[in-house]
Motif scaffolding. Sequence first.
Motif, mmCIF file in Angstrom:
data_model
loop_
_atom_site.group_PDB
_atom_site.id
_atom_site.type_symbol
_atom_site.label_atom_id
_atom_site.label_comp_id
_atom_site.label_asym_id
_atom_site.label_seq_id
_atom_site.Cartn_x
_atom_site.Cartn_y
_atom_site.Cartn_z
ATOM 1 N N GLY A 1 0.756 -1.234 0.110
ATOM 2 C CA GLY A 1 0.070 0.095 -0.051
ATOM 3 C C GLY A 1 0.898 1.276 0.037
ATOM 4 O O GLY A 1 0.126 2.258 -0.162
ATOM 5 N N SER A 2 2.142 1.168 0.094
ATOM 6 C CA SER A 2 3.141 2.276 0.113
ATOM 7 C C SER A 2 4.374 1.801 -0.150
ATOM 8 O O SER A 2 4.821 0.896 -0.096
ATOM 9 C CB SER A 2 3.062 2.919 1.683
ATOM 10 O OG SER A 2 4.099 3.928 1.760
ATOM 11 N N ASP A 3 5.242 2.780 -0.751
ATOM 12 C CA ASP A 3 6.433 2.480 -1.080
ATOM 13 C C ASP A 3 7.393 3.522 -0.523
ATOM 14 O O ASP A 3 8.621 3.899 -0.808
ATOM 15 C CB ASP A 3 6.775 2.881 -2.861
ATOM 16 C CG ASP A 3 6.452 4.075 -3.277
ATOM 17 O OD1 ASP A 3 6.279 5.135 -2.518
ATOM 18 O OD2 ASP A 3 6.508 4.212 -4.509
ATOM 19 N N GLN A 4 7.076 4.583 0.479
ATOM 20 C CA GLN A 4 7.509 5.305 1.512
ATOM 21 C C GLN A 4 7.720 6.689 0.876
ATOM 22 O O GLN A 4 8.352 7.621 1.521
ATOM 23 C CB GLN A 4 8.940 4.704 2.131
ATOM 24 C CG GLN A 4 8.870 3.355 2.693
ATOM 25 C CD GLN A 4 8.090 3.636 3.823
ATOM 26 O OE1 GLN A 4 8.405 4.545 4.737
ATOM 27 N NE2 GLN A 4 7.321 2.785 4.457
ATOM 28 N N SER A 5 7.276 7.052 -0.497
ATOM 29 C CA SER A 5 7.805 8.389 -1.005
ATOM 30 C C SER A 5 6.302 8.965 -0.784
ATOM 31 O O SER A 5 6.334 10.202 -1.520
ATOM 32 C CB SER A 5 8.004 8.133 -2.584
ATOM 33 O OG SER A 5 6.902 7.556 -3.250
ATOM 34 N N VAL A 6 5.371 8.796 -0.322
ATOM 35 C CA VAL A 6 4.226 9.592 0.183
ATOM 36 C C VAL A 6 4.232 9.601 1.480
ATOM 37 O O VAL A 6 4.185 8.521 2.306
ATOM 38 C CB VAL A 6 2.869 9.061 -0.414
ATOM 39 C CG1 VAL A 6 1.895 10.045 0.060
ATOM 40 C CG2 VAL A 6 2.928 9.157 -2.091
#
Length: 653
Positions: free
Chosen positions: A108-113
Amino acid sequence: MAPTSVRGLLLCGAAIIACGPAFGQDSATGTEDPLLLDTIVVDSQREVATDTAVPVTRIDSEEIQDRQAGSVAELLDSVPGVTLVNGSTATGSAINIRGMGAWSGTYGSDQSVLILIDGATVGGEELYRIGTQLYTDPALYKTAEVVRGTVGSFEYGSGVIGGMVQFETADASDFTGGAPGFRARQTLGYDTNGHGRLSSTILAWQPSEDLEFLANYTWRDLGRQEDGDGDDLGAEGTEQPSWLVKGTWHFGAARDQSLTLSYSDTSISERDVPYDQFGTTDFGNVDRDIRSRTAVLSYEWDPASALIDTEVTLSHADQDIESTAIVPGNPLLDADPRYRTTKLTAKNTARFDLGATSHDLVAGIEFSRRDRTDESSAPGGIDDRFALFVVDDIRWRGFTLTPALRYEDQRVEGKGQYADDEYENDALMGGVSLRHEWDNGIAVFGSAAYTEGLPIIDDMANPVYMEQPQKARTYELGASYASADVFGPGDALALKVNLYQSLVWDITAYSNVSKIELSGLEIEAAYSMANGFYADVNAAFAYDEQLSPETATGYWSQEPADQLRVGLGKRFGETYDLKWETVYNFEMDRATTPTDESLVHNVGLTWTPQDGRLAGIELRARVENLLDLDYRQHLATRDAPGRNLKLSLARTF
């Protein structure tokens, strides 16, 4: 951009901050007030931020109520550049901004948001087959702000490539008007698609001008929704109680200090549901209990001195996801990831003049600890960070120059099978933007930024990634216009156009990818007339490429489809507000799984009687997907919901 060039950019930014007086000496006339223009107010549903070079969109409390979003993610999908992976439920939804963020169908995430609630960092863990973990309710908030790209993020975090989302919870004074007294607000809502129900109760009390207390209890449930063909979407229904308590004390001889404490809590219970919240793979079913808690304590001091405007914030976010396999045997289904993030931020804004220049200088320090349990679904560990940041808005004769720097140091220690592993990293990042506005309302701006995403606990299994920060540089160029009496007396127009290009390399968030180029165009416009007519327009067009390693197509798998959103509305005094909105999703064929074009219509009506027995009532009716179109938004793993009539009734007592 080569590393040498990047460091040169950062050193130039530091030199600009340090040499503010020299910059001001360019003026031939000595000190003078900065160029100030009258504020242009467009009476539409959404403000266009034409006064800044940062690509930012703010959703206020009125729009939050009008949209009647069923989840926080669903609230954001009207922002240009934001794409949801699903989104109609709190579980299984993920946020993609400018092609970064959600890893469709996997994470749900790739840490760039970056996601912040009252300054607390929440969600964003790369948990397998689980969404963004933004488990909370839209009814708790009075504003939601989306910053796209890297510019504007250095005060808040590192590694921000896609963008940043900031939520602000409501205060008692928002309902009492800042005067002593007691107010209550009750909202009831119903959705036809999925038979969703909502009850939100707010109690606001100000015993004096110095004290205010707020309590909010929101209960929401949603059954299984259907698509435009009447087929089950596959997303399980949920029951979601949430509550918020918040208090603020103003003190000091001049009431120039305040202390605010808030605590929010959201719970979700699901029984015999698929482990995979995206619904793409059958791993088996689980009983799942989710709890998300956020506590924030903040102190503010804003005395008469222009050099002191201090804010200290201590926050703690705790997300706990407990799963029990219906059929034992797969350890993945029994994983119970829990992650807690504690953060202390102290910053000061100093406002001063140097020569002909005017400065708003923000400087701060930040400490954070992220502690995650070791589970079969993801490794555990402790991530300690220390950061210093400085941002200066320098104004001179219509120009605004904003250099920004952030230094971040990190220490990661593993748990469980990685208990003996330790890693240390640090990074210097920053950027600069330049904006110029003329007295006719036209402004142009540009920016360059460089950021590094320091290694995360999720990558403990890969030692190479733990010593390789993910890097990105972004260039932006744009123009804006804001003016009144443009086509006739009493009208107002605001327009902002933004071009961007980002290069991401040393990638650790995605497998078998080492370099991505993101580029696109974003448009926001708002127009209103004296007779109550208004229009909102926004659009986003993207062209993303996977540059390395070479592939047969070169497509970036997370590239969103182009989108155009147009809304036309009419206000009839303060009683009626009628709006029609159409969303055109362009065909997306630059993908291994293409999606067709779609044209979706939404209609909304707000009725707020001003006199008589019904005065104070707020009735909202909104029909989403009016024509019951069967379609799937690009990057989503499920079809979109079919026609949905949303009704809400609210009153403040």
